[in-house]
Design a protein around this motif. Structure first.
Motif, PDB file in Angstrom:
ATOM      1  N   ARG A  79       0.822  -1.204   0.000  1.00 37.89           N
ATOM      2  CA  ARG A  79       0.000   0.000   0.000  1.00 37.89           C
ATOM      3  C   ARG A  79       0.864   1.266   0.000  1.00 37.89           C
ATOM      4  N   GLU A  80       1.895   1.285   0.803  1.00 34.42           N
ATOM      5  CA  GLU A  80       2.757   2.462   0.860  1.00 34.42           C
ATOM      6  C   GLU A  80       3.405   2.739  -0.496  1.00 34.42           C
ATOM      7  N   PHE A  81       3.848   1.690  -1.161  1.00 30.13           N
ATOM      8  CA  PHE A  81       4.479   1.856  -2.469  1.00 30.13           C
ATOM      9  C   PHE A  81       3.458   2.341  -3.496  1.00 30.13           C
ATOM     10  N   ALA A  82       2.280   1.754  -3.481  1.00 28.95           N
ATOM     11  CA  ALA A  82       1.247   2.131  -4.454  1.00 28.95           C
ATOM     12  C   ALA A  82       0.820   3.588  -4.279  1.00 28.95           C
ATOM     13  N   LEU A  83       0.671   4.017  -3.032  1.00 28.12           N
ATOM     14  CA  LEU A  83       0.295   5.409  -2.784  1.00 28.12           C
ATOM     15  C   LEU A  83       1.368   6.368  -3.289  1.00 28.12           C
TER      16      LEU A  83
END
Length: 298
Positions: free
Chosen positions: A273-277
């Motif tokens: 999630r952190e990477f996608a955001l």
């Protein structure tokens, strides 16, 4: 700005119409590929315009997504959006040597298409954040793919039985009913996100396609990913977010480990999630399109 575009890819359009413009979508009573209009979507900045009188529509720019669309709106400043990978590396693009701009949604696609002298750019996907809905409460793997039986090896349908040996699979999308007990059918976006978030991991067995928005949406949900290291996946899924490999045995083992270890799955999902955001957020996507549309419209 008044931006004309056909409703071709629902998930991509869902992000695009969040910009600060008025979006005009051709519609007809019969609907279909050319007159889909809003198709029931709640897009406040978008409205339908009659397909049979596009010459009367006062658009500032049109985002073309199929070569035939240019014939329907002559004289309107245009940019061409290419969603897909070519059928083979080096395939000549239908708009090669066109005096305009072709926008690719991935760097891989830009690399593989032969666009001749046409200027190309990459504007990577942006995703409307569904929120960190992941619970992973079900020790199952989720897959999203349309028409898996017809598309076969291209989308990795032949690999599904190998993964099913180590975890139950739930396959979502159009035509998945043909897969038997693992097929879950097509769902609306909100319902799909709710279903995905309950599964322990997201499985992406696709060999050759553009970067699926369902993969990025799963990462936004907070799901760990197991994926074939094909096309743009190697840029989109970092190692800490799951398992990415061309060795199927590695992927099968990754599915088994994530299903068996909910805490490991949660940690990798958090990283996903952190990477996608950071890399596929909506703000950068809309900002890049804002810049390009302003240039094309003059």
């Amino acid at each position: 700005m008044r931006v004309l575009l056909w409703h071709v890819h629902g998930s991509w359009t869902n992000a695009f119409v969040r910009g600060g413009h008025e979006y005009l979508l051709p519609a007809s009573p019969e609907g279909g590929d050319w007159g889909r209009g809003l198709a029931g979507r709640n897009w406040p900045a978008a409205r339908e315009v009659p397909l049979d009188s596009l010459s009367d529509v006062d658009a500032d720019v049109v985002v073309l997504q199929r070569p035939q669309e240019a014939e329907r709106v002559p004289g309107v400043p245009a940019v061409y959006l290419e969603h897909n990978t070519p059928k083979h590396p080096g395939q000549r693009h239908p708009l090669a040597d066109w005096p305009g701009i072709i926008v690719h949604v991935t760097h891989f696609n830009q690399l593989m298409w032969d666009c001749g002298t046409t200027r190309t750019e990459v504007i990577e996907h942006g995703v409307v954040d569904p929120g960190p809905l992941y619970t992973g409460e079900l020790a199952r793997a989720a897959v999203v793919v349309n028409e898996p039986v017809r598309r076969g090896r291209v989308v990795g349908t032949d690999l599904l039985p190998r993964f099913a040996e180590v975890a139950p699979l739930d396959v979502y999308g159009m035509g998945t009913e043909q897969l038997g007990e693992m097929g879950r059918g097509d769902h609306g976006m909100d319902a799909l996100h709710a279903e995905l978030a309950r599964r322990r991991l997201y499985l992406h067995p696709v060999r050759w396609t553009s970067l699926g928005l369902s993969l990025l949406e799963a990462m936004h949900l907070g799901m760990p990913v197991v994926a074939l290291a094909c096309t743009e996946v190697v840029r989109a899924v970092p190692p800490e977010a799951g398992v990415v490999s061309t060795r199927v045995e590695d992927l099968v083992r990754g599915v088994a480990e994530l299903v068996a270890d909910p805490e490991l799955a949660r940690q990798k999902g958090k990283q996903a999630r952190e990477f996608a955001l950071a890399h596929y957020g909506l703000d950068a996507f809309l900002r890049n399109w804002e810049r390009l549309l302003a240039e094309v419209s003059g």
